[in-house]
Design an enzyme around this catalytic site. Sequence first.
Site, PDB file in Angstrom:
ATOM      1  CG  ASP A 122      33.103  43.067  34.650  1.00 35.45           C
ATOM      2  OD1 ASP A 122      32.325  44.022  34.588  1.00 35.45           O
ATOM      3  OD2 ASP A 122      34.342  43.179  34.580  1.00 35.45           O
ATOM      4  CG  ASP A 139      33.850  46.512  36.663  1.00 35.88           C
ATOM      5  OD1 ASP A 139      34.853  45.846  36.341  1.00 35.88           O
ATOM      6  OD2 ASP A 139      32.937  46.750  35.870  1.00 35.88           O
ATOM      7  CG  ASP A 159      29.297  46.014  35.624  1.00 39.21           C
ATOM      8  OD1 ASP A 159      28.753  46.840  36.380  1.00 39.21           O
ATOM      9  OD2 ASP A 159      30.070  46.324  34.710  1.00 39.21           O
TER      10      ASP A 159
END
Length: 395
Positions: free
Chosen positions: A235, A233, A319
């Site tokens: 962040d 992902d 995120d």
Amino acid sequence: CMEAGRPVDSELKYRLMEQDQSPPLNAPESEVPSFIASKVSQYSCQRKTTLNNYNQKFTDAFEIMAENYEFKENEIFCLEFLRAASVLKFLPFPVTTMKDIQGLPCMGDRVRDVIEEIIEEGESSRAKEVLSDERYQSFKQFTSVFGVGVKTSEKWYRMGLRTLEEVKADRTLKLSKMQKAGFLYYEDLVSCVSKAEADAVSLIVKNTVCRFLPDALVTITGGFRRGKEIGHDIDFLITNPGPREDDELLHKGLLLYCDMIESTFVKEQLPSRKVDAMDNFQKCFAILKLYQPRVDNSSYNMSKKFHIEVKDWKAIRVDLVITPFEQYAYALLGWTGSRQFGRDLRRFANHERKMILDNHALYDRRKRIFLKAGSEEEIFAHLGLDYVEPWERNA
Ligand code: DCT
Ligand code: MG
């Protein structure tokens, strides 16, 4: 890749390796540290761990073992292997004999057995057993879906489900909104996020945030801040200097999925002592639609010509963490990771300094005060630790 040479003692091996690398800037030769196993700290926050791992064949096996224990919710054995992996990632030479690990911390019997077998056989029968274990394989598949953790996997496994195909085919299951998105974008999300994709998303996030908050600071954290080339992902940490405001940060349309978690932070609350605790920031676990130029242009043009819909985007896990300005340094330290580095920082603070550290603050239990910090450097200084750069936190 480093080749495992004939057995030499650790210290000599380190010096040999040092010659291959350019010496650190401004370091006279006499200051090149020689490696002393017994001086290696048990805390990864007192070690510098770059992505240059000489012991991947060991650490890969440890991480498989750790993951299997995580699936079995055996936290103690899981941490034992994660700590050992972290120590070997730090070693400046490849381990080739048992003598090489003499005096190192976190080398318990279970760990030593795996090392010994890999040295002798080239692979670990235990790790291989795990890889071919039915329960491990199912949990591995289940947890690869966004929104599915060990608890859900356990439930599905107990219901007799073994593969994602079986899960998808089961009409009685009630999937959460997060899991539905996880299945919908599964192929994209399991393929890793590249540095180039992270940079592209970074521009989108910065532009969007700055439209609402012109002074906001947007920083990429997580693995990419530590210098990794790929991740699962991306962040981001977002903070707005000045007075607090509750702003709508998210630009619809680009967001394929968004799970807003409202801030649960209570001002008077002490930092959590739990070493693996979540923080209380407002955050958004999102899936972003990243438009990409097609790699294969000829088939794209062909499809266009015949009006066949082509997918010219990729779903990417993002995120977003929003923090008050005063807590920015603590949030940055926490969200940069690695997870193991963060765990050891909190354990070190607690056991060695009688302080409680989390992603919001540092609390001195003896003086009963919160220690303010405007930068990561100040937090290390409060803890009496030498500063460790982000790319040295790959523990
Ligand atoms: N973190 C945290 N609190 C959480 C979740 C994560 O402090 N509730 C920290 C630990 C590591 C960091 O944030 C980033 O988390 P990940 O994205 O899971 O790890 P990563 O190192 O970025 O790994 P990857 O490259 O796979 O994304
Ligand atoms: Mg990450």
